[in-house]
Design a protein around this motif. Structure first.
Motif, PDB file in Angstrom:
ATOM      1  N   ALA A   4       6.386   1.429   5.020  1.00  0.00           N
ATOM      2  CA  ALA A   4       5.420   0.324   5.280  1.00  0.00           C
ATOM      3  C   ALA A   4       4.228   0.971   5.991  1.00  0.00           C
ATOM      4  O   ALA A   4       3.539  -0.090   5.439  1.00  0.00           O
ATOM      5  N   ARG A   5       4.702   2.111   6.404  1.00  0.00           N
ATOM      6  CA  ARG A   5       3.754   2.464   6.725  1.00  0.00           C
ATOM      7  C   ARG A   5       2.539   3.359   5.943  1.00  0.00           C
ATOM      8  O   ARG A   5       0.894   2.988   5.566  1.00  0.00           O
ATOM      9  N   GLU A   6       3.529   3.384   4.423  1.00  0.00           N
ATOM     10  CA  GLU A   6       1.461   4.047   3.661  1.00  0.00           C
ATOM     11  C   GLU A   6       1.019   2.615   2.488  1.00  0.00           C
ATOM     12  O   GLU A   6       0.079   2.683   2.497  1.00  0.00           O
ATOM     13  N   ALA A   7       1.899   1.882   2.952  1.00  0.00           N
ATOM     14  CA  ALA A   7       1.010   0.486   2.286  1.00  0.00           C
ATOM     15  C   ALA A   7       0.229   0.035   2.605  1.00  0.00           C
ATOM     16  O   ALA A   7      -0.881  -0.913   2.499  1.00  0.00           O
ATOM     17  N   SER A   8       0.881   0.161   4.582  1.00  0.00           N
ATOM     18  CA  SER A   8      -0.957  -1.102   5.545  1.00  0.00           C
ATOM     19  C   SER A   8      -1.872   0.842   5.353  1.00  0.00           C
ATOM     20  O   SER A   8      -2.760  -0.106   5.378  1.00  0.00           O
ATOM     21  N   ASP A   9      -1.593   1.796   5.513  1.00  0.00           N
ATOM     22  CA  ASP A   9      -2.405   2.703   5.060  1.00  0.00           C
ATOM     23  C   ASP A   9      -3.263   2.289   4.047  1.00  0.00           C
ATOM     24  O   ASP A   9      -4.668   1.891   4.150  1.00  0.00           O
ATOM     25  N   ALA A  10      -2.794   2.350   3.275  1.00  0.00           N
ATOM     26  CA  ALA A  10      -3.382   2.246   1.682  1.00  0.00           C
ATOM     27  C   ALA A  10      -4.183   0.845   1.536  1.00  0.00           C
ATOM     28  O   ALA A  10      -4.946   0.832   0.832  1.00  0.00           O
TER      29      ALA A  10
END
Length: 240
Positions: A208-214
Motif C-alpha cells: 500500500a505504501r509503495e502504491a501510494s507513493d508511486a
C-alpha cells in the motif's frame, strides 16, 4: 428534441458542454438515445468529424455509451459528477485545485486497492494496463487517454469504496480537455505508462505504501506537465 447551432470556429468541447448543460437542465435524460450521427451533426451545425471527437470525449467521461442501435446517454449518470459539472460551468474550480484534489483522492484510492483488491480486481487492473500499452505502441493518443481512464477506474473499483469512485469520476471529467492537451507533450504517454507499471506492480504485491507513493509521483508529474502547458494562463490566475 432541439439543439443550438454551433459556429464552425468552435471546437468539439462546445458540443460536450451543450450535452452536459441539457443534462443538467433535464432536457436530456439518462438512457436517452441521441439522433443518428448525420442528423445530430446537422442539428448542431458541425462536421461529423467534430461530432465524433465530442462523442469520444463523452464516452471517456462516462456520459455516453455506444450500443448496437446507436449512441445512448448512460443509464447511471453520477449525481456527484453532475454537482461537480454544475460548479464547473459556474467557473468555481481552478485547474490546480482539481489536480490537488485528484492527488488526495487517488493516493487514498490506490492505498486501499493494494489492501483490498481481489484476484478479479488484480486481473482487471492488469488487463487495463495492457490496453494502455497497446495504444501507446500504436501512437493513439486519444485512445490511450480513454485506456488510461479505464486503468485508474479499475484501481478505484478495487478500493471497494463507491464514493471514492464517484469522486474520481467527477474530478477526471472536469480535467478532460486539460488531459487532451497534456498527453500531446513529447514522451508524456511513455512517462505515464512507466508510472502506471510501478503503480500496478505495487498493487499486485499488496504494498500500500509503495502504491501510494508511486501514484503521488505520477500525479506530481502530471501536475508539472499541466503547469508547463498552461503556464501563461496559470500565471494570470485564470480559472477554468
Amino acid at each position: 428534441m432541439t439543439f443550438s447551432k454551433i459556429q464552425k470556429s468552435t471546437i468539439s468541447q462546445i458540443i460536450v458542454e451543450q450535452i452536459q448543460e441539457k443534462l443538467l437542465k433535464g432536457e436530456l435524460e439518462a438512457g436517452q438515445k441521441l439522433p443518428p450521427e448525420r442528423q445530430l451533426a446537422e442539428m448542431l451545425g458541425v462536421s461529423r468529424s467534430s461530432l465524433r471527437e465530442a462523442m469520444r470525449a463523452l464516452q471517456y467521461m462516462g456520459i455516453l455509451e455506444i450500443r448496437q442501435d446507436g449512441a445512448h446517454l448512460c443509464e447511471n449518470l453520477s449525481l456527484l459528477s453532475d454537482h461537480f459539472k454544475l460548479a464547473y460551468l459556474l467557473k468555481q474550480f481552478s485547474v490546480m485545485e482539481l489536480i490537488e484534489a485528484r492527488k488526495l483522492v487517488e493516493a487514498e484510492i490506490v492505498r486501499l486497492a493494494a489492501e483490498r483488491a481481489t484476484a478479479e480486481d488484480r486481473e482487471t487492473i492488469t488487463e487495463a494496463f495492457e490496453e494502455t500499452l497497446r495504444h501507446q505502441e500504436a501512437g493513439e493518443e486519444r485512445d490511450f487517454l480513454m485506456a488510461d481512464f479505464a486503468f485508474h477506474r479499475a484501481i478505484a473499483e478495487a478500493a471497494q469504496n463507491s464514493v471514492l469512485v464517484e469522486m474520481l469520476n467527477a474530478i477526471r471529467d472536469l480535467l478532460l480537455e486539460v488531459n487532451l492537451d497534456v498527453i500531446k507533450r513529447p514522451n508524456q504517454v511513455q512517462v505515464a505508462t512507466a508510472f502506471h507499471e510501478k503503480i500496478m506492480k505495487a498493487i499486485l504485491s499488496g504494498n500500500a505504501r509503495e502504491a501510494s507513493d508511486a501514484m503521488l509521483d505520477h500525479l506530481t508529474n502530471v501536475e508539472e506537465a499541466i503547469a508547463e502547458v498552461y503556464k501563461a494562463e496559470l500565471s494570470e490566475d485564470i480559472r477554468v
